[in-house]
Write a protein that holds these residues in place. Structure first.
Motif, short mmCIF file in Angstrom:
data_model
loop_
_atom_site.label_atom_id
_atom_site.label_comp_id
_atom_site.label_asym_id
_atom_site.label_seq_id
_atom_site.Cartn_x
_atom_site.Cartn_y
_atom_site.Cartn_z
N GLU A 160 45.97 -31.81 44.68
CA GLU A 160 47.28 -32.97 44.56
C GLU A 160 48.11 -32.84 45.86
OE1 GLU A 160 48.54 -32.82 40.48
OE2 GLU A 160 46.77 -33.41 39.80
N GLU A 161 48.63 -31.59 45.92
CA GLU A 161 49.70 -31.44 46.98
C GLU A 161 49.44 -31.08 48.37
OE1 GLU A 161 52.41 -28.46 45.43
OE2 GLU A 161 52.47 -29.22 43.50
N ARG A 162 47.79 -30.99 48.51
CA ARG A 162 47.34 -30.75 49.79
C ARG A 162 47.73 -29.77 50.57
NH1 ARG A 162 44.53 -36.21 51.70
NH2 ARG A 162 43.16 -34.64 52.40
N ASN A 163 48.00 -28.58 50.02
CA ASN A 163 48.70 -27.32 50.61
C ASN A 163 47.61 -26.80 51.62
OD1 ASN A 163 49.84 -25.20 51.33
ND2 ASN A 163 50.80 -24.78 49.41
N GLN A 164 47.82 -27.12 52.71
CA GLN A 164 46.85 -26.44 53.75
C GLN A 164 46.66 -25.00 53.98
OE1 GLN A 164 44.35 -28.10 55.48
NE2 GLN A 164 43.54 -26.25 56.15
N ALA A 165 47.87 -24.43 53.77
CA ALA A 165 48.09 -22.89 53.97
C ALA A 165 47.30 -22.40 52.94
CB ALA A 165 49.47 -22.53 54.12
N LEU A 166 47.61 -22.70 51.72
CA LEU A 166 46.91 -22.28 50.61
C LEU A 166 45.39 -22.53 50.60
CD1 LEU A 166 47.20 -20.86 47.92
CD2 LEU A 166 47.54 -23.00 46.79
N ALA A 167 45.09 -23.69 50.97
CA ALA A 167 43.46 -23.95 51.18
C ALA A 167 42.79 -22.83 52.08
CB ALA A 167 43.35 -25.38 51.73
N THR A 168 43.53 -22.46 53.20
CA THR A 168 43.02 -21.56 54.11
C THR A 168 43.07 -20.22 53.37
OG1 THR A 168 43.95 -22.83 56.03
CG2 THR A 168 43.17 -20.66 56.38
N VAL A 169 43.97 -19.75 52.65
CA VAL A 169 43.82 -18.36 51.99
C VAL A 169 42.59 -18.29 50.97
CG1 VAL A 169 45.27 -16.92 50.54
CG2 VAL A 169 46.28 -18.01 52.50
N ALA A 193 39.96 -20.15 50.75
CA ALA A 193 38.89 -20.32 51.43
C ALA A 193 38.52 -18.87 52.19
CB ALA A 193 38.95 -21.34 52.92
N ALA A 194 39.40 -17.96 52.80
CA ALA A 194 39.15 -16.65 53.21
C ALA A 194 38.89 -15.84 52.02
CB ALA A 194 40.40 -16.00 53.71
N MET A 195 39.52 -16.01 50.76
CA MET A 195 39.27 -15.41 49.63
C MET A 195 37.81 -15.53 49.21
SD MET A 195 39.63 -15.80 45.56
CE MET A 195 39.49 -17.47 45.84
N CYS A 196 37.54 -16.82 48.99
CA CYS A 196 36.07 -17.24 48.61
C CYS A 196 34.99 -16.85 49.45
CB CYS A 196 36.06 -18.75 48.75
SG CYS A 196 36.67 -19.79 47.53
N LEU A 197 35.37 -16.77 50.79
CA LEU A 197 34.42 -15.95 51.68
C LEU A 197 34.16 -14.67 51.58
CD1 LEU A 197 35.11 -17.72 55.28
CD2 LEU A 197 33.07 -18.08 53.76
N GLY A 198 35.18 -13.94 51.25
CA GLY A 198 35.28 -12.42 50.97
C GLY A 198 34.37 -12.11 49.56
N ILE A 199 34.71 -12.96 48.74
CA ILE A 199 34.12 -12.69 47.34
C ILE A 199 32.48 -13.09 47.63
CG2 ILE A 199 33.64 -13.46 44.80
CD1 ILE A 199 36.67 -14.19 44.83
N ALA A 200 32.39 -14.17 48.46
CA ALA A 200 30.73 -14.32 48.51
C ALA A 200 29.98 -13.36 49.35
CB ALA A 200 30.71 -15.72 49.46
N ILE A 201 30.83 -12.61 50.19
CA ILE A 201 30.19 -11.50 51.13
C ILE A 201 29.94 -10.46 50.22
CG2 ILE A 201 30.72 -9.88 52.94
CD1 ILE A 201 31.87 -12.06 54.49
#
Length: 70
Positions: A44-53, A55-63
């Protein structure tokens, strides 16, 4: 035809579903421990900085999940 044995395909599907389930549970836990609603801030708020964090968290968990399954 040794590559396409049914037990290999079945094992791959089971491990894939298990990895997705572990990843989803980890994301839900992280969403619950953060002080704000991640989904609302992302969508809803389209927070780009939060989206980047996130995404990094998702990649870390996926690895981590992929390494554990491998």
């Amino acid at each position: 035809m040794d590559i396409l044995k049914l037990d290999y395909v079945l094992a791959s599907l089971v491990y894939s579903l298990l990895g997705v389930a572990v990843f989803w549970v980890a994301f839900i836990i992280i969403d619950k421990i953060t002080p704000y609603d991640l989904w609302k801030n992302l969508v809803e708020e389209r927070n780009q900085a939060l989206a980047t964090v996130v995404a990094a968290m998702c990649l870390g968990i996926a690895i981590i999940v992929a390494s554990a399954i491998h």
